[in-house]
Structures are given as C-alpha cells and as structure tokens.
Design a protein around this motif. Structure first.
Motif, PDB file in Angstrom:
ATOM      1  N   ASP A 110      26.728-102.002 -31.367  1.00 32.85           N
ATOM      2  CA  ASP A 110      25.826-102.922 -31.628  1.00 32.85           C
ATOM      3  C   ASP A 110      24.294-101.973 -31.126  1.00 32.85           C
ATOM      4  O   ASP A 110      24.385-101.596 -29.906  1.00 32.85           O
ATOM      5  CB  ASP A 110      25.580-104.231 -30.815  1.00 32.85           C
ATOM      6  N   GLY A 111      23.411-102.019 -31.997  1.00 34.74           N
ATOM      7  CA  GLY A 111      22.135-101.171 -31.621  1.00 34.74           C
ATOM      8  C   GLY A 111      22.353 -99.905 -31.620  1.00 34.74           C
ATOM      9  O   GLY A 111      21.440 -99.095 -31.705  1.00 34.74           O
ATOM     10  N   ASP A 144      26.015 -98.741 -20.995  1.00 42.21           N
ATOM     11  CA  ASP A 144      26.766 -97.660 -21.701  1.00 42.21           C
ATOM     12  C   ASP A 144      26.584 -96.258 -20.835  1.00 42.21           C
ATOM     13  O   ASP A 144      27.449 -95.354 -21.035  1.00 42.21           O
ATOM     14  CB  ASP A 144      25.843 -97.194 -23.220  1.00 42.21           C
ATOM     15  N   ASP A 146      29.078 -96.707 -28.808  1.00 39.58           N
ATOM     16  CA  ASP A 146      28.853 -98.007 -28.764  1.00 39.58           C
ATOM     17  C   ASP A 146      28.415 -98.619 -30.280  1.00 39.58           C
ATOM     18  O   ASP A 146      28.009 -97.883 -31.204  1.00 39.58           O
ATOM     19  CB  ASP A 146      27.435 -98.165 -27.926  1.00 39.58           C
ATOM     20  N   ASP A 196      22.960 -97.635 -26.660  1.00 42.90           N
ATOM     21  CA  ASP A 196      21.663 -98.116 -26.604  1.00 42.90           C
ATOM     22  C   ASP A 196      21.503 -98.896 -25.322  1.00 42.90           C
ATOM     23  O   ASP A 196      20.390 -99.693 -25.261  1.00 42.90           O
ATOM     24  CB  ASP A 196      21.172 -98.696 -27.617  1.00 42.90           C
ATOM     25  N   SER A 197      22.236 -98.865 -24.265  1.00 47.85           N
ATOM     26  CA  SER A 197      22.216 -99.870 -23.131  1.00 47.85           C
ATOM     27  C   SER A 197      22.141 -99.260 -21.763  1.00 47.85           C
ATOM     28  O   SER A 197      23.052 -98.177 -21.791  1.00 47.85           O
ATOM     29  CB  SER A 197      23.081-101.150 -23.018  1.00 47.85           C
TER      30      SER A 197
HETATM   31 MG    MG Z   1      24.589-101.824 -27.854  1.00 43.91          MG
END
Ligand code: MG
Length: 222
Positions: free
Chosen positions: A13-14, A179, A11, A175-176
């Motif tokens: 973002d983050g 994911d 992933d 990070d989600s």
């Molecule tokens: Mg993310």
C-alpha cells in the motif's frame, strides 16, 4: 549501503498500489460490529479500525464474542471491501510499476511482497492485476490476533519472504516508518518512497535511500 542485492521486497500500500481509502476500511469495520450486534463506542471502534490486538481481544470478550472469530470476520470484511476497490479501479497500481519488470528482466532480481494488509488482500492484488509471474513470494498478515502482533515493524513476514527467496541480502522498499524499522530489524537496507501522500511525513529512523518513485530503484540496484 552496498552494491548488489540478491532480491527486492516491496511493501504494497502506497508503494505498488495506491493506499486504500480510509472510509472503505471504516465501513467494513462498522459492518463487522453490526454483524456481531455490538454497539461500539468511539474508542472500541478506533481499536478495531487501527488493528490493536490487545484492546480488540478485550472488547470482543466484553461483549461475549470470541476474539479470534470477531477478528477473522473483520479481516474478511475489510479484504472484501478492498477487493471491490481493486476491481473498480479506485485502488490502482502506480504508473511506475513497470520498473519492477525492468528489475526482473534487466537486473535478474527475484521480487517479493510483504504487506501489513491482510494476506487475502495481497492475494487479491496479485490476482486482480495478474502479477503471479512478477513476485516469487507474497505475504500479508494472517487473519488472527497473532498475525497482527507479527506485522511490521516486526521482521517476521520479511524473514519468511527471504527464506522463500533463498536469500539473506535484499532491499526492502516501503512508504512508512514501520517499513524502515522492519527492514532494520531484518538486517536489510531500506528504500523509502516519498510518494505525494508522504510529502510531509517524518520517519523514526533514516532509510538507506529515499526515492521519489519505483523507477529510481533501477539506479539503486545498478
Ligand atoms: Mg505502505
């Protein structure tokens, strides 16, 4: 859980870059409504901000605007705003990004990116940070309402990345919750990175691994 992955897919973002500041996306969404001369109420604004395809299609139609045209403009505006953030240093790579070089060099693993952000934004990340040689494939969502419907937790773009890499067994790093769900749906193991912005964050289902940062991946793939 198993030994030896054929690739690692990330992933963005983050995970690779810091998340985008909320107000940056909100300003670009507001700009889009202004361009179409739509006076959006809070509910309409939140749907366009949160990228909910069916309500977005309805609100555009209700204002006599072609939904795909509205959405493509929204995506272009948000991508442009995020490019400015990448270029200004407001949305940098995380300090542990170097772990990816070790994954390639020491573990000989091909790497990919599958993000729920715009494909254009993923291209900007690769461009601004000069990552062309790092990733063998990179996807974000297409700037269409169908692109939204195919984003994670759907496995669509992860499956395309695996096909590009010519592998069926990869580790997906995110990070989600979406994911972990998308990795499950694609039949992959997942590594959840609990960055500081995820200190108090509950997952809908357990990941294969929970790690503090990208450096921990060197142990996971060893
Ligand atoms: Mg993310």
């Amino acid at each position: 859980m198993q030994d030896g992955y054929d690739a690692v897919v990330f992933d963005n973002d983050g995970v690779l870059t810091h998340p985008t500041r909320d107000e940056v996306v909100r300003e670009a969404v507001a700009e889009t409504f202004a361009e179409f001369d739509i006076d959006a109420d809070d509910e309409a604004f939140e749907h366009a901000y949160a990228a909910n395809p069916d309500p977005v299609a309805s609100l555009a139609s209700d204002h006599g605007v072609d939904p795909e045209r509205f959405w493509a403009r929204r995506e272009r505006n948000v991508a442009a705003a995020q490019r400015a953030e990448l270029e200004s240093g407001a949305k940098p790579l995380y300090d542990d990004f170097d772990a990816l070089h070790a994954l390639r060099r020491d573990h000989d693993l091909p790497l990919g990116v599958v993000s729920n952000n715009q494909h254009e934004t993923v291209e900007h990340v690769v461009d601004v940070f000069d990552l062309d040689g790092v990733f063998q494939t990179a996807y974000g969502r297409d700037p269409t309402l169908d692109g939204l419907r195919r984003k994670k937790p759907e496995p669509h773009y992860i499956e395309r990345a695996l096909a590009d890499l010519g592998v069926s067994d990869a580790l997906y790093v995110g990070d989600s919750g979406v994911d972990v769900l998308a990795a499950d749906a694609a039949g992959l193991d997942s590594a959840f990175v609990r960055r500081p912005h995820r200190e108090r964050y509950d997952l809908p289902t357990a990941p294969t691994y929970e790690i503090d940062g990208l450096t921990d991946l060197l142990d996971v793939v060893a």
